[in-house]
Design an enzyme around this catalytic site. Structure first.
Site, PDB file in Angstrom:
ATOM      1  N   HIS A   3     -14.409  51.356  -6.733  1.00 47.20           N
ATOM      2  CA  HIS A   3     -15.104  51.292  -5.449  1.00 47.20           C
ATOM      3  C   HIS A   3     -16.619  51.345  -5.606  1.00 47.20           C
ATOM      4  O   HIS A   3     -17.140  52.106  -6.411  1.00 47.20           O
ATOM      5  CB  HIS A   3     -14.642  52.478  -4.582  1.00 47.20           C
ATOM      6  CG  HIS A   3     -15.306  52.564  -3.252  1.00 47.20           C
ATOM      7  ND1 HIS A   3     -15.942  53.697  -2.806  1.00 47.20           N
ATOM      8  CD2 HIS A   3     -15.429  51.646  -2.257  1.00 47.20           C
ATOM      9  CE1 HIS A   3     -16.427  53.483  -1.589  1.00 47.20           C
ATOM     10  NE2 HIS A   3     -16.134  52.245  -1.241  1.00 47.20           N
ATOM     11  N   HIS A  39     -24.868  49.502  -0.725  1.00 47.23           N
ATOM     12  CA  HIS A  39     -24.089  50.134   0.336  1.00 47.23           C
ATOM     13  C   HIS A  39     -24.985  50.881   1.304  1.00 47.23           C
ATOM     14  O   HIS A  39     -24.978  50.621   2.495  1.00 47.23           O
ATOM     15  CB  HIS A  39     -23.045  51.087  -0.270  1.00 47.23           C
ATOM     16  CG  HIS A  39     -22.066  51.607   0.732  1.00 47.23           C
ATOM     17  ND1 HIS A  39     -22.402  52.542   1.696  1.00 47.23           N
ATOM     18  CD2 HIS A  39     -20.755  51.323   0.929  1.00 47.23           C
ATOM     19  CE1 HIS A  39     -21.338  52.801   2.441  1.00 47.23           C
ATOM     20  NE2 HIS A  39     -20.331  52.073   1.997  1.00 47.23           N
TER      21      HIS A  39
END
EC number: 4.6.1.-
Length: 271
Positions: A3, A39
């Site tokens: 991830h 992110h």
């Protein structure tokens, strides 16, 4: 799936921990150009949210990691999920984002079709209203003379929408096949498996739209077991070594294994 792999050095880091797939965040500028692998805050508990790379530079690093014969080649890395952060775009920019994404991938990852990276790609879109991104992407690859590369591309809507609504979005986008369905939430919060089980039932029905189901973010052994018991095809994790440990347990070692490049990511596994 490893991830939030947003820096090039993290590719090796996650694969060496046992991941055969990674997820990378893609942010866009105001003109719908893919800009950074980034992110931002907030993100999963226990992770740095701020790692980033210029998107095109990341693609070149990813190409090195997935091209046989390259000194950086990682043979186990077979799938990349691009988490497309389209929330910064207007709905009417989705198609343009898809076009630009296709051109960037074609040039910097697929090397214009000349011995580029071999990994399968999943375009993960958070908003059902942004389904035109898919057509913008597919039309551009065809116009650029590389329709064969669409065999390497799959799709996901990641907003945890009702399964029926997701099916309608794919119909509008002209997609039938190559569908991965995600379900999940940040590791800071708990989420049950109700929708996962609904997605698995759609996958196994014989007439559903889903080919594969994955669950995120799975960091604990108990959650991994629950997800495997629910019948998922994959899990996204910050700790690939934890997933590998669970898969080696007596209850799972003869039932599940890591996919290899010879396994099609678009074909539903029949038990």
């Amino acid at each position: 799936m490893g991830h939030m792999v947003n820096a090039i050095y993290q590719i090796d880091e996650f694969v060496n921990l046992g991941a055969n797939s990674i997820e990378t965040d893609v942010s866009f500028d105001d003109n719908a150009n893919p800009e950074y692998t980034h992110h931002g805050i907030p993100c999963d508990c226990g992770r740095s949210c701020l790692k980033w790379k210029n998107y095109n530079d990341f693609l070149k690093g990813l190409r090195s990691a997935t091209t046989p014969g390259n000194s950086k080649y990682q043979s186990k890395l077979i799938l990349v999920v691009f988490d497309l952060k389209t929330g910064s775009l207007y709905d009417n920019q989705a198609s343009e984002a898809g076009k630009k994404l296709a051109k960037n991938l074609l040039k910097h990852y697929w090397n214009n079709g000349n011995n580029g990276g071999r990994a399968y790609i999943v375009l993960s879109i958070p908003d059902l209203n942004h389904y035109p991104l898919i057509k913008g992407f597919t039309d551009t690859l065809k116009q650029e003379g590389h329709p064969e590369l669409l065999e390497k591309v799959g799709y996901d809507f990641s907003g945890n929408d009702a399964v029926g609504d997701v099916a309608k979005a794919y119909k509008k986008a002209g997609v039938s096949g190559h569908v991965w369905q995600s379900d999940g939430i940040t590791n800071c919060l708990l989420r049950g498996l109700t929708r996962v089980k609904e997605a698995v039932a759609n996958r196994d029905s014989g007439n559903g739209y889903i080919n594969k189901v994955y669950y995120w973010t799975v960091d604990k052994r108990a959650t991994t077991r629950d997800a495997l018991d629910a019948g998922v095809d994959g899990v996204m994790t910050n700790y690939p070594d934890v997933i590998a440990d669970v898969m080696s347990e007596a209850a799972y070692k003869n039932k599940v294994r890591l996919a290899t490049y010879e396994d099609s990511p678009w074909v539903t596994f029949k038990k």
